[in-house]
Design an enzyme around this catalytic site. Structure first.
Site, PDB file in Angstrom:
ATOM      1  N   HIS A 129      -6.227  -6.460  -1.690  1.00 20.59           N
ATOM      2  CA  HIS A 129      -5.378  -5.285  -1.449  1.00 20.59           C
ATOM      3  C   HIS A 129      -4.211  -6.036  -0.466  1.00 20.59           C
ATOM      4  CE1 HIS A 129      -3.636  -1.320  -0.795  1.00 20.59           C
ATOM      5  NE2 HIS A 129      -3.678  -1.251   0.436  1.00 20.59           N
ATOM      6  N   ASP A 141      -7.977  -6.121  -5.957  1.00 17.77           N
ATOM      7  CA  ASP A 141      -7.753  -4.766  -5.262  1.00 17.77           C
ATOM      8  C   ASP A 141      -8.157  -3.573  -6.250  1.00 17.77           C
ATOM      9  OD1 ASP A 141      -7.229  -2.727  -3.510  1.00 17.77           O
ATOM     10  OD2 ASP A 141      -5.200  -2.879  -4.072  1.00 17.77           O
ATOM     11  N   SER A 144       0.776  -1.382   0.015  1.00 18.47           N
ATOM     12  CA  SER A 144       0.012   0.020  -0.095  1.00 18.47           C
ATOM     13  C   SER A 144       0.849   1.045   0.051  1.00 18.47           C
ATOM     14  CB  SER A 144      -0.905   0.007   1.137  1.00 18.47           C
ATOM     15  OG  SER A 144      -2.029   0.903   1.032  1.00 18.47           O
TER      16      SER A 144
END
Length: 453
Positions: free
Chosen positions: A430, A376, A156
């Site tokens: 994710h 994601d 991320s």
């Protein structure tokens, strides 16, 4: 003893909620930085060979999210369930490496600063500086590991944290055996991720063909369909019709972090609250970097997502217990532990594109693996592909399936010159290691450590 006194003092002898026998040691405590910062770390020795196996530093994103998310729900040897019990993760990355987690910058997790008179500036560069100071402190505590191969990994917003720290390490020639980085579902280029998300939604059945055509015509009227790859749906001069259509898809009643995950009780479901799905898109997805302010619009419907992290604070319920804090040697922290710290305006994001950092690292012979869970929408695989394509590094393989086990498809992969690899994790969101722990462990072995998995 083979340990320094500070390391021996940090050894975790027992952990509430876990009573199995371990074949490795683990340590938790503080690493010291400048200006009185105390950075919490949790280090798990390799279950294989401590002195021979590489050292991997893992960073979660945010900015402001604790790397204990990674330790307890993704790649560490312990999996904390919503019932507060800890189970063994049989696909832990410490089967292959010495693994440690940092909670940075200060005020994240159990990390804190003892010097209130000199407030710490929070931005991407200062976080990298804090991380290298913590890393130096780590190797003072564990000097026997200083010559092991060293890697940094994260996901991320660690798409910023990892390359900024890596560039600093190369510049400082520390540690000497720094070999590579890996970035999962990374925030590598703001504009690409904004635009690729809309392509992703359309091609995954979350946007009708007529909406896609109307969106394309309103936002990029001069583009032919074949040129839509270059359409900037968020350009400052886009029409109000463009904004109206685009904003229809800002908040969808699906999990932005994994579009096919409909469960509401997954033990790794920290980011997800089914009752209130409107705020799932992280605030950083819409933040306007100062150098590009005119290029981005702030969507009024997108609130800071940190409130979402209160939805499933079973991690906090566990970590804030006094016996747990005592076991982890973090009693000195004034913080109530939270999955993510809401920095509001106190953290300045300096980078909206990591191209120059990645090029610098490739030219410095640092191995780079960029991987994406392919379900994601927040940091999607398509934006990562665009990012890599625009680096202009020649490929050395086709885009083809990679396998593990008895011919199980792990995802798709392509290798490039200069030690660059891109791959997808099939069916992961994710937080790919949480969704596909076995596949990501094989990915680590094969594509990062270049072992036979």
């Amino acid at each position: 003893s083979d340990l320094t006194d500070p390391a021996a003092a940090d050894e975790v002898k027992s952990l509430p909620g876990f009573n199995q026998t371990l074949n490795f040691r683990h340590f938790s405590g503080y690493l010291e930085g400048k200006k009185g910062s105390h950075v919490h770390y949790w280090f798990f020795e390799s279950a294989n060979s401590v002195l021979d196996d590489p050292v991997i530093l893992w960073l979660n994103g945010g900015p402001g999210c604790s790397s204990l998310i990674g330790a307890l729900t993704e790649i560490g040897p312990f999996r904390l369930g919503v019932d507060g019990r800890i189970r063994h993760n049989c696909f832990s990355w410490n089967l292959k490496a010495n693994l440690f987690f940092l909670e940075t910058p200060t005020s994240v997790g159990f990390s804190y600063s003892a010097n209130d008179k000199s407030p710490i500036i929070l931005n991407d560069d200062s976080t990298a500086q804090m991380n290298i100071e913590a890393l130096r402190s780590f190797f003072v505590k564990f000097p026997a590991l200083l010559h092991n191969k060293f890697y940094i990994a994260g996901e991320s917003y660690a798409g910023v944290f990892v390359p900024t720290l890596a560039k600093l390490l190369v510049t400082k020639h520390f540690p000497l055996n720094f070999k590579g980085i890996m970035i999962g579902n990374g925030y590598l280029n703001h504009k690409k991720l904004q635009n690729s998300r809309l392509h992703f939604l359309h091609h995954h059945g979350l946007m009708s063909s007529s909406d896609w055509e109307n969106l394309s015509a309103a936002c990029c009227p001069s583009s032919l369909a074949s040129k839509l790859r270059n359409c900037d749906f968020y350009a400052a001069d886009s029409s109000s019709e463009c904004s109206t259509i685009r904003n229809k898809f800002q908040n969808l009643p699906v999990d932005s972090y994994n579009i096919y995950d409909s469960s509401s009780d997954s033990s790794v479901n920290i980011f997800r609250q089914q009752r209130n799905w409107k705020n799932l898109l992280p605030s950083y997805q819409m933040v306007r970097p100062d150098d590009d302010q005119d290029d981005y619009e702030q969507d009024d419907n997108v609130e800071n997502s940190e409130a979402e992290f209160e939805a499933r604070e079973y991690l906090g319920d566990y970590l804030n217990q006094a016996p747990v804090r005592q076991a982890l040697h973090v009693e000195a922290s004034p913080n109530i532990w939270r999955s993510c710290q809401n920095f509001e305006s106190s953290y300045k994001q300096q980078y909206s594109d990591m191209t120059e950092h990645i090029r610098f690292l490739l030219n410095s012979n640092i191995r780079i693996v960029i991987y994406n869970g392919d379900l994601d929408t927040v940091c999607d695989f398509l934006g990562a592909q665009w990012f890599i394509n625009d680096l202009g590094v020649p490929s050395t393989s086709d885009y083809e399936p990679w396998y593990y086990g008895e011919f199980v498809v792990g995802g798709m992969a392509r290798t490039y010159q200069q030690g660059l690899t891109f791959l997808t994790i099939l069916g992961a969101g994710h937080m790919a290691p949480a969704d596909k722990p076995e596949a990501t462990l094989h990915m680590l072995s094969r594509f990062v450590l270049e072992q036979e998995s």
